[in-house]
Write an enzyme that holds these catalytic residues in place. Structure first.
Site, PDB file in Angstrom:
ATOM      1  N   ASP A  69       9.363  -3.634   5.401  1.00 52.68           N
ATOM      2  CA  ASP A  69      10.258  -2.495   5.210  1.00 52.68           C
ATOM      3  C   ASP A  69      10.951  -2.737   3.869  1.00 52.68           C
ATOM      4  OD1 ASP A  69      12.288  -0.667   5.082  1.00 52.68           O
ATOM      5  OD2 ASP A  69      13.034  -1.017   7.120  1.00 52.68           O
ATOM      6  N   VAL A  70      10.616  -1.910   2.882  1.00 50.01           N
ATOM      7  CA  VAL A  70      11.111  -2.181   1.527  1.00 50.01           C
ATOM      8  C   VAL A  70      12.618  -1.987   1.380  1.00 50.01           C
ATOM      9  CG1 VAL A  70       8.913  -1.744   0.352  1.00 50.01           C
ATOM     10  CG2 VAL A  70      10.531   0.165   0.714  1.00 50.01           C
ATOM     11  N   TYR A 161      16.292  13.027  -4.630  1.00 56.27           N
ATOM     12  CA  TYR A 161      15.005  12.417  -4.979  1.00 56.27           C
ATOM     13  C   TYR A 161      14.951  12.116  -6.479  1.00 56.27           C
ATOM     14  CZ  TYR A 161       9.969  11.801  -5.433  1.00 56.27           C
ATOM     15  OH  TYR A 161       8.721  11.294  -5.722  1.00 56.27           O
ATOM     16  N   LYS A 165      14.570   8.582  -8.685  1.00 58.61           N
ATOM     17  CA  LYS A 165      13.419   8.353  -9.567  1.00 58.61           C
ATOM     18  C   LYS A 165      13.846   8.220 -11.038  1.00 58.61           C
ATOM     19  CE  LYS A 165      10.244   8.224  -6.396  1.00 58.61           C
ATOM     20  NZ  LYS A 165       9.430   7.021  -6.173  1.00 58.61           N
TER      21      LYS A 165
HETATM   22  N1  LIG Z   1       2.545  12.595  -3.996  1.00 58.19           N
HETATM   23  C1  LIG Z   1       3.252  13.060  -5.004  1.00 58.19           C
HETATM   24  O1  LIG Z   1       3.163  14.252  -5.371  1.00 58.19           O
HETATM   25  C2  LIG Z   1       4.161  12.137  -5.776  1.00 58.19           C
HETATM   26  C3  LIG Z   1       4.650  12.575  -7.008  1.00 58.19           C
HETATM   27  C4  LIG Z   1       5.496  11.751  -7.732  1.00 58.19           C
HETATM   28  C5  LIG Z   1       5.841  10.504  -7.231  1.00 58.19           C
HETATM   29  N2  LIG Z   1       5.359  10.104  -6.030  1.00 58.19           N
HETATM   30  C6  LIG Z   1       5.758   8.783  -5.552  1.00 58.19           C
HETATM   31  O2  LIG Z   1       4.605   8.012  -5.283  1.00 58.19           O
HETATM   32  C7  LIG Z   1       4.911   7.010  -4.327  1.00 58.19           C
HETATM   33  C8  LIG Z   1       3.832   6.983  -3.271  1.00 58.19           C
HETATM   34  O3  LIG Z   1       3.842   8.237  -2.614  1.00 58.19           O
HETATM   35  P1  LIG Z   1       2.537   8.882  -1.966  1.00 58.19           P
HETATM   36  O4  LIG Z   1       2.402  10.238  -2.520  1.00 58.19           O
HETATM   37  O5  LIG Z   1       1.404   7.947  -2.034  1.00 58.19           O
HETATM   38  O6  LIG Z   1       3.069   9.049  -0.456  1.00 58.19           O
HETATM   39  P2  LIG Z   1       2.440   8.606   0.941  1.00 58.19           P
HETATM   40  O7  LIG Z   1       3.357   9.174   1.948  1.00 58.19           O
HETATM   41  O8  LIG Z   1       1.001   8.958   1.003  1.00 58.19           O
HETATM   42  O9  LIG Z   1       2.567   7.003   0.917  1.00 58.19           O
HETATM   43  C9  LIG Z   1       3.816   6.365   0.964  1.00 58.19           C
HETATM   44  C10 LIG Z   1       3.675   5.028   1.658  1.00 58.19           C
HETATM   45  O10 LIG Z   1       4.958   4.383   1.625  1.00 58.19           O
HETATM   46  C11 LIG Z   1       5.191   3.805   2.908  1.00 58.19           C
HETATM   47  N3  LIG Z   1       6.624   3.656   3.172  1.00 58.19           N
HETATM   48  C12 LIG Z   1       7.538   4.626   3.418  1.00 58.19           C
HETATM   49  N4  LIG Z   1       8.727   4.072   3.693  1.00 58.19           N
HETATM   50  C13 LIG Z   1       8.570   2.722   3.606  1.00 58.19           C
HETATM   51  C14 LIG Z   1       9.440   1.617   3.806  1.00 58.19           C
HETATM   52  N5  LIG Z   1      10.724   1.777   4.135  1.00 58.19           N
HETATM   53  N6  LIG Z   1       8.936   0.380   3.627  1.00 58.19           N
HETATM   54  C15 LIG Z   1       7.638   0.193   3.304  1.00 58.19           C
HETATM   55  N7  LIG Z   1       6.761   1.201   3.128  1.00 58.19           N
HETATM   56  C16 LIG Z   1       7.233   2.453   3.284  1.00 58.19           C
HETATM   57  C17 LIG Z   1       4.533   4.768   3.888  1.00 58.19           C
HETATM   58  O11 LIG Z   1       4.281   4.164   5.159  1.00 58.19           O
HETATM   59  C18 LIG Z   1       3.271   5.164   3.140  1.00 58.19           C
HETATM   60  O12 LIG Z   1       2.188   4.302   3.438  1.00 58.19           O
HETATM   61  C19 LIG Z   1       6.314   7.329  -3.805  1.00 58.19           C
HETATM   62  O13 LIG Z   1       7.248   6.470  -4.437  1.00 58.19           O
HETATM   63  C20 LIG Z   1       6.536   8.760  -4.255  1.00 58.19           C
HETATM   64  O14 LIG Z   1       7.903   9.051  -4.451  1.00 58.19           O
HETATM   65  C21 LIG Z   1       4.524  10.888  -5.286  1.00 58.19           C
END
Ligand SMILES: NC(=O)c1ccc[n+]([C@@H]2O[C@H](COP(=O)([O-])OP(=O)(O)OC[C@H]3O[C@@H](n4cnc5c(N)ncnc54)[C@H](O)[C@@H]3O)[C@@H](O)[C@H]2O)c1
Length: 267
Positions: A69-70, A161, A165
């Protein structure tokens, strides 16, 4: 002269990545493993993370995962320390785990605010601190933090959010100035709209089922915003990540990479 493929060879490098259970973290773990890196993955969803590790191992790579859990400093420390204990060094740290948050400022509760700060920001700070404890004595290392395109364009409901970021971007640039003299590069990626579980809330119903018409509308709307006229794939971000941690980027630090189809460009 170094061959081009050698520049992207990560054999003998150990990469600690959070969020490997899904989306961008999973694609990054698979990509770095294909480049030869050993993956030590953390995710709160241990079952999904294990599936990523199994896929890497079945493709001939090397990976292990640990439930993390980060938001808990001790768990982030334990993940990074495990990599060093099991494999001898920590070469790459990817702070990827994160969650979306959409709420008007007027309606955001204290609980929501604390949660988004903990998952999207404090976790990255913990990850950077844990990694540099190993990287500074080694005199080398690479950190990549996942920021977001939300830092470029203010939009309603995205304040919390985007605040987290934006802070990740500033942490990245500041840390790059501090640890550059130790041979450590620190960069961030600010992805545009990437199709992952993170984006599902845009096109699912209250039970989490995809509503086809909403999905089509989301795709159309998001694609129209990007000069490249498509939504991003997690692989687009994984390739940016690979570049940043590769020797091809050996003079790149404090940079915010933007795989976003051109969304942030002025027209
Ligand atoms: N998908 C997008 O459009 C997008 C755009 C910009 C930035 N991001 C960023 O990219 C990163 C990854 O997102 P994604 O799109 O792959 O989402 P996703 O939901 O597919 O994956 C996120 C992962 O983080 C894990 N997670 C959540 N809370 C956690 C915790 N407390 N401890 C450990 N793990 C935890 C989840 O279980 C999941 O496996 C995030 O930081 C998100 O903010 C995503």
């Amino acid at each position: 002269m170094t061959g081009v493929s050698d520049l992207f060879d990560l054999s003998d490098r150990v990469a600690v990545l959070t969020g490997v259970g899904s989306g961008i973290g999973k694609a990054t773990a698979l990509t770095l493993a294909r480049a030869g890196a050993t993956i030590v993955g953390g995710d709160i969803d241990e079952a999904n993370a294990q599936m990523t590790a199994d896929e890497i191992v079945s493709n001939g790579g090397n990976a292990l995962v640990q439930r993390t859990d980060v938001t808990k400093r001790a768990e982030v420390d334990a993940l990074v320390d495990r990599a060093a204990a099991d494999f001898g060094h920590v070469d790459i740290m990817g702070n990827i785990a994160g969650i979306p948050h959409n709420k008007l400022v007027a309606e955001c509760t204290d609980e929501e605010f604390e949660r988004i700060l903990a998952i999207n920001l404090k976790s990255v700070f913990y990850g950077c601190q844990a990694a540099i404890r190993h990287m500074i004595p080694a005199g080398t290392g690479n950190i990549v933090n996942i920021s977001s395109g939300a830092i470029d364009t203010p939009a309603p409901t995205l304040a919390c959010y985007a605040m987290t970021k934006s802070a990740v971007a500033m942490l990245t640039k500041t840390l790059a100035t501090e640890v550059g003299p130790h041979g450590i590069r620190v960069n961030a990626i600010a992805p545009g709209m990437i199709l992952t579980n993170f984006s599902r809330h845009n096109f699912t119903d209250a039970d989490g089922n995809v509503v086809p018409e909403r999905f089509e509308a989301y795709n159309k709307r998001s694609s129209a915003m990007a000069p490249l006229r498509r939504v991003g794939d997690p692989q687009d971000v994984a390739h940016a990540f690979l570049y940043l941690v590769s020797d091809a980027a050996s003079f790149v630090t404090g940079e915010i990479q933007r795989p976003n189809g051109g969304v942030a460009m002025p027209w």
